[in-house]
Design a protein around this motif. Structure first.
Motif, PDB file in Angstrom:
ATOM      1  N   ASP A   1      -3.223  -3.534   1.168  1.00 20.66           N
ATOM      2  CA  ASP A   1      -2.299  -2.391   1.121  1.00 20.66           C
ATOM      3  C   ASP A   1      -0.905  -2.896   0.716  1.00 20.66           C
ATOM      4  OD1 ASP A   1      -0.509  -0.323   1.653  1.00 20.66           O
ATOM      5  OD2 ASP A   1      -1.589   0.354   3.440  1.00 20.66           O
ATOM      6  N   PRO A   2      -0.395  -2.449  -0.446  1.00 18.81           N
ATOM      7  CA  PRO A   2       0.888  -2.969  -0.934  1.00 18.81           C
ATOM      8  C   PRO A   2       2.088  -2.561  -0.078  1.00 18.81           C
ATOM      9  CG  PRO A   2       0.098  -1.178  -2.349  1.00 18.81           C
ATOM     10  CD  PRO A   2      -1.000  -1.474  -1.371  1.00 18.81           C
ATOM     11  N   GLU A   3       1.862  -1.650   0.874  1.00 17.88           N
ATOM     12  CA  GLU A   3       2.971  -1.175   1.719  1.00 17.88           C
ATOM     13  C   GLU A   3       3.075  -1.948   3.032  1.00 17.88           C
ATOM     14  OE1 GLU A   3       5.083   1.285   0.780  1.00 17.88           O
ATOM     15  OE2 GLU A   3       4.001   1.346  -1.125  1.00 17.88           O
TER      16      GLU A   3
ATOM     17  N   HIS B   1      -4.057 -10.286  -1.527  1.00 16.65           N
ATOM     18  CA  HIS B   1      -2.970  -9.367  -1.868  1.00 16.65           C
ATOM     19  C   HIS B   1      -3.015  -8.903  -3.318  1.00 16.65           C
ATOM     20  CE1 HIS B   1      -1.104 -10.222   1.932  1.00 16.65           C
ATOM     21  NE2 HIS B   1      -0.935 -11.497   1.663  1.00 16.65           N
TER      22      HIS B   1
ATOM     23  N   THR C   1       3.343  -6.209  -3.953  1.00 12.59           N
ATOM     24  CA  THR C   1       3.226  -5.782  -2.558  1.00 12.59           C
ATOM     25  C   THR C   1       4.543  -6.053  -1.837  1.00 12.59           C
ATOM     26  OG1 THR C   1       2.259  -6.334  -0.407  1.00 12.59           O
ATOM     27  CG2 THR C   1       2.008  -7.987  -2.122  1.00 12.59           C
ATOM     28  N   LYS C   2       4.850  -5.195  -0.890  1.00 12.48           N
ATOM     29  CA  LYS C   2       6.084  -5.360  -0.099  1.00 12.48           C
ATOM     30  C   LYS C   2       6.040  -6.621   0.765  1.00 12.48           C
ATOM     31  CE  LYS C   2       7.631  -0.589   0.088  1.00 12.48           C
ATOM     32  NZ  LYS C   2       7.580   0.658   0.859  1.00 12.48           N
ATOM     33  N   HIS C   3       4.900  -7.265   0.796  1.00 12.09           N
ATOM     34  CA  HIS C   3       4.737  -8.518   1.547  1.00 12.09           C
ATOM     35  C   HIS C   3       5.480  -9.672   0.840  1.00 12.09           C
ATOM     36  CE1 HIS C   3       2.567 -11.062   4.355  1.00 12.09           C
ATOM     37  NE2 HIS C   3       1.957 -11.727   3.417  1.00 12.09           N
TER      38      HIS C   3
END
Ligand code: VGL
Length: 208
Positions: free
Chosen positions: A103-105, A58, A62-64
């Motif tokens: 992917d940060p989304e 990651h 990130t939205k995670h």
């Protein structure tokens, strides 16, 4: 090499420091599956069958991650010690290391979102190697293992979960059990090392 030999592939999911005890998202007993996974890996290696090893990789933002609206504490940040494979995990240099979660989304739990160093996705690699049966172990039963198994089914593969070589996060106590039930109800088969190693010689093509 016979085509039969080319059919099986091993997928080792996210056996990284952060998912093992002491890590940022340490899974209870996460490290205990490693010696068993190593046995499977040796087996596939000896048989010249492809081995795919995924890692969560990651970006720092990130939205995670919970800090940015997600569910999870920061973990497996690309290049960090927590993102390294657990030092006890032994895999050959021919194994294909696949990264996901860049992917940060997106959450990207599934190994089918992972790419190798050239950007090739897992589905393409499985196709190239002629894999039609995938054996999956690693972390975590209720997330990356589950989503990988379900995507493998969608990809038309026969899917086996190595039930002695998985462990779950279990945000809710029963999550891993429920996840396994869901996988099985969709068509995933379960196996354990004793069974796999006993049965496998029977389906091997004869030596020439
Ligand atoms: C995973 C939780 C958060 C996994 C990844 O590898 O199963 N679980 N991120």
């Amino acid at each position: 090499m016979s085509s039969l030999k080319l059919k099986k592939g091993l997928l080792v999911v996210d056996v990284q420091n952060d998912f093992c005890p002491g890590g940022a998202l340490g899974i209870h007993g996460g490290h205990k599956i490693i010696p068993i996974l190593n046995k499977y890996i040796k087996f596939f290696e000896k048989e010249n069958l492809p081995i795919f090893v995924t890692r969560d990789w990651h970006p720092k933002v990130t939205k995670h991650f919970d800090e940015f609206g997600g569910v999870w504490p920061e973990h497996c940040v690309e290049g960090s010690p927590g993102a390294q494979f657990h030092p006890d995990l032994e895999f050959p240099k021919e194994a294909l290391v696949m990264s996901k979660g860049m992917d940060p989304e997106k959450d990207s739990y599934s190994a089918f979102h992972a790419t190798d160093s050239s950007g090739m996705v897992l589905a393409n690699l499985l196709n190239i190697f002629g894999v039609t049966e995938i054996y999956i172990g690693g972390l975590a039963t209720d997330y990356c293992v589950k989503y990988s198994a379900l995507d493998a089914l969608k990809d038309g593969l026969k899917v086996f979960i190595l039930t002695d070589a998985i462990a779950g996060v279990n945000l809710q106590q029963e999550d891993s059990i429920v996840a396994l039930e869901e996988m099985v109800s969709r068509g995933v088969k379960k196996t354990i090392s004793e069974e796999f190693i006993q049965i496998y010689p029977l389906v091997r093509s004869p030596k020439v």
